[in-house]
Design a protein around this motif. Sequence first.
Motif, PDB file in Angstrom:
ATOM      1  N   ILE A 381       0.803  -1.193   0.059  1.00 48.67           N
ATOM      2  CA  ILE A 381       0.013  -0.083  -0.069  1.00 48.67           C
ATOM      3  C   ILE A 381       1.174   1.059   0.053  1.00 48.67           C
ATOM      4  CG2 ILE A 381      -0.338  -0.101   2.385  1.00 48.67           C
ATOM      5  CD1 ILE A 381      -2.997   0.873   2.050  1.00 48.67           C
ATOM      6  N   TYR A 383      -0.728   4.731   0.039  1.00 49.90           N
ATOM      7  CA  TYR A 383      -1.460   5.696   0.678  1.00 49.90           C
ATOM      8  C   TYR A 383      -2.939   5.530   0.798  1.00 49.90           C
ATOM      9  CZ  TYR A 383      -1.867  10.221   2.556  1.00 49.90           C
ATOM     10  OH  TYR A 383      -2.291  11.179   3.681  1.00 49.90           O
ATOM     11  N   SER A 384      -3.777   6.093   1.607  1.00 46.28           N
ATOM     12  CA  SER A 384      -5.101   5.854   1.463  1.00 46.28           C
ATOM     13  C   SER A 384      -5.624   7.425   1.357  1.00 46.28           C
ATOM     14  CB  SER A 384      -5.711   4.963   2.702  1.00 46.28           C
ATOM     15  OG  SER A 384      -5.490   3.903   2.601  1.00 46.28           O
ATOM     16  N   SER A 386      -9.142   9.908   1.144  1.00 47.70           N
ATOM     17  CA  SER A 386     -10.303   9.786   1.676  1.00 47.70           C
ATOM     18  C   SER A 386     -11.251  11.052   1.148  1.00 47.70           C
ATOM     19  CB  SER A 386     -10.512   9.850   3.299  1.00 47.70           C
ATOM     20  OG  SER A 386     -11.657   9.583   3.657  1.00 47.70           O
ATOM     21  N   TYR A 400     -13.785   5.215  -5.847  1.00 46.53           N
ATOM     22  CA  TYR A 400     -12.594   5.968  -6.220  1.00 46.53           C
ATOM     23  C   TYR A 400     -12.070   5.403  -7.531  1.00 46.53           C
ATOM     24  CZ  TYR A 400     -12.943   7.608  -1.482  1.00 46.53           C
ATOM     25  OH  TYR A 400     -13.096   8.095  -0.012  1.00 46.53           O
ATOM     26  N   ILE A 418      -6.038   1.389  -7.602  1.00 41.69           N
ATOM     27  CA  ILE A 418      -6.792   1.967  -6.281  1.00 41.69           C
ATOM     28  C   ILE A 418      -7.871   1.077  -6.087  1.00 41.69           C
ATOM     29  CG2 ILE A 418      -8.359   3.538  -7.577  1.00 41.69           C
ATOM     30  CD1 ILE A 418      -7.665   5.634  -5.321  1.00 41.69           C
ATOM     31  N   ASN A 419      -8.316   0.982  -4.606  1.00 46.22           N
ATOM     32  CA  ASN A 419      -9.268   0.105  -4.196  1.00 46.22           C
ATOM     33  C   ASN A 419     -10.608   1.118  -4.258  1.00 46.22           C
ATOM     34  OD1 ASN A 419     -11.863  -0.833  -2.526  1.00 46.22           O
ATOM     35  ND2 ASN A 419     -10.030  -2.078  -1.612  1.00 46.22           N
ATOM     36  N   ASN A 422     -12.422   2.133  -0.894  1.00 43.14           N
ATOM     37  CA  ASN A 422     -11.887   2.685   0.173  1.00 43.14           C
ATOM     38  C   ASN A 422     -10.841   3.654  -0.008  1.00 43.14           C
ATOM     39  OD1 ASN A 422      -9.689   1.169  -0.130  1.00 43.14           O
ATOM     40  ND2 ASN A 422     -10.232  -0.562   1.386  1.00 43.14           N
ATOM     41  N   SER A 424      -7.850   2.977  -1.088  1.00 38.45           N
ATOM     42  CA  SER A 424      -6.312   2.882  -0.649  1.00 38.45           C
ATOM     43  C   SER A 424      -5.424   2.329  -2.180  1.00 38.45           C
ATOM     44  CB  SER A 424      -6.412   1.499   0.142  1.00 38.45           C
ATOM     45  OG  SER A 424      -6.805   1.392   1.380  1.00 38.45           O
ATOM     46  N   TYR A 426      -2.407   1.237  -4.156  1.00 35.12           N
ATOM     47  CA  TYR A 426      -1.142   0.055  -4.173  1.00 35.12           C
ATOM     48  C   TYR A 426      -0.190   0.268  -5.359  1.00 35.12           C
ATOM     49  CZ  TYR A 426      -4.480  -2.155  -1.012  1.00 35.12           C
ATOM     50  OH  TYR A 426      -5.324  -2.133   0.043  1.00 35.12           O
TER      51      TYR A 426
END
Length: 573
Positions: A381, A383-384, A386, A400, A418-419, A422, A424, A426
């Motif tokens: 990962i 970064y996440s 928001s 996202y 990106i997820n 949420n 996140s 990767y």
Amino acid sequence: EALCGQSASCVLPLQVVIEDPLQLHRIEVEIRDMNDNSPSFLSNELSLKIAELALVGTRFLLESATDPDVGSNSLKSYTLSKNECCSLKIKEIEGGKTVPELVLEKPLDREKKAVHKILLTALDGGSPVRSGTSQITINVLDTNDNFPVFEKNIYKVTLCEKSLKGAIVIKPKATDADEGLNGEIEFSFGSRTPDYVLSIFDINPLTGEITLKGDLDYETTKSYDIDVIAKDKGSPEMEGHCRVQVDITDFNDNAPEIVFTSQPKPVREDAPSGTVVALISARDLDSGDNGKVTLELTKGSPFNLKPSFSNNYALVTSAVLDRENFSEYNVEITATDSGSPPLSSKKSIPVSITDVNDNPPIFTQPSYNVYLKENGVPGSILYSVSASDLDFGENAKISYSILDSKVQDVSVSSYVYINSDNGSIYSMHSFDYEKLKVFQIQVQAKDQGSPSLSSNATVHVFVLDQNDNAPAVIYPSSAMGSLSHQRMPRSAKAGHLVTKVTAVDADSGHNAWISYKVAEATDASLFTVNLYTGEVRTKRAVSEQDDSSQRLLIEIRDDGEPVQSSTVTVSIL
């Protein structure tokens, strides 16, 4: 007859509510009378006692007939069956009503005929004519030749509906010209006085004083007609009649009432001003000013009351709505009548505001800085990010994605993913600082509204250097081999520059700081290398005893963690 009684106009008002959009329509159904009721008397038989010396022309009040029909179908006339003693006169009383009176046409003689039977017929004006009858029986009495006489035929009095029990209504007066028992008067209500009147009023048999014994209600009964009898104690008894009309005045004893004509509906937050939310009506059982109702809204709410007709109102929007500030209103309406003192009531109308997708997702920051070590594990990962959305439900559900862009002529999607749920981010593979030091990712947050709204944020990825490169020797060049052959005069003094070793490190910062030192030497006392420049110089003058062939192994180290190093061999003749 059931809906409107004796009222000439009979209109049944209806209200029809049409939804989406809310509208209110009024329908009036006029009920027209038909001649389906015959005139009728309260009793089928009426007994009169008339003294045999009664004067010709004396009038005796008879019972009026009633007909529930109205207009031409209502009661029109009376007729009297053929007889030898009496005729019929019609007397008009207040309000356009008529009552039949029996008029004595010739003296009665009890000794000739003690009982006379006459049929009274009431006719209406319908087509065909309908009728009702009452049998009048006249008993001829011996002389008590004066009957009690009231001062007035009709007494009028006005009472407030809030009058207390025991209050004196009126005291009608009657006199009798006879003496003794023939002149003693006793008062009473008429024999056909309805029970509801008897439950409200009482009469003193000795004085004739009428008092209140029940509760008055203007909304139930607005006026009372009371038949009062004054009867003497003679033999035979003689009696006189009068009518007492009691009019009730209204008292403001009913608070106004607010009624939902239609239940309030949820309102979209983008509804234009003037959108109908609910239909309401106001009513008050009182009359006149006591029944006039005005409605008021609490100040500060984005709603208005729009009058419709006959105390009907529409609750409409009056300003811009924003569910994110106020998702529900309790609109308080106050109804006040014009009585003195006025009465009021309140009602709260709950109005919920439904969401419209009018807010895009907002990132916590417009841009993010991410620091990433090179040579990381692929799939780790980074970064996440928001974002949040002020809307509700699907309008606030965020997904996202990464907007396509190029990094060194390659799509950014080959570097990271990106997820969508949420945010996140990767890595797709390991990064090499020496090839890529910084790149940008454009992240988009999109809601699920229709149409959807979105916003973007920039993620700056900085690749951090790791000490993964050893110093590389530039001079002596590798083309010369790992061994460098240098010549110097034996007459060289101390500090003589023999050669200079030059190396570079592909890393950065401390990882690229290079230092030089002699690792091995044929004669360690003869040569030295500068720690920072790589210059090889003599430490002393060369003597005749020194070997003509000298060999130095120079180690080149960086300042990284862990340290990386390389070596070069210098041969000096």
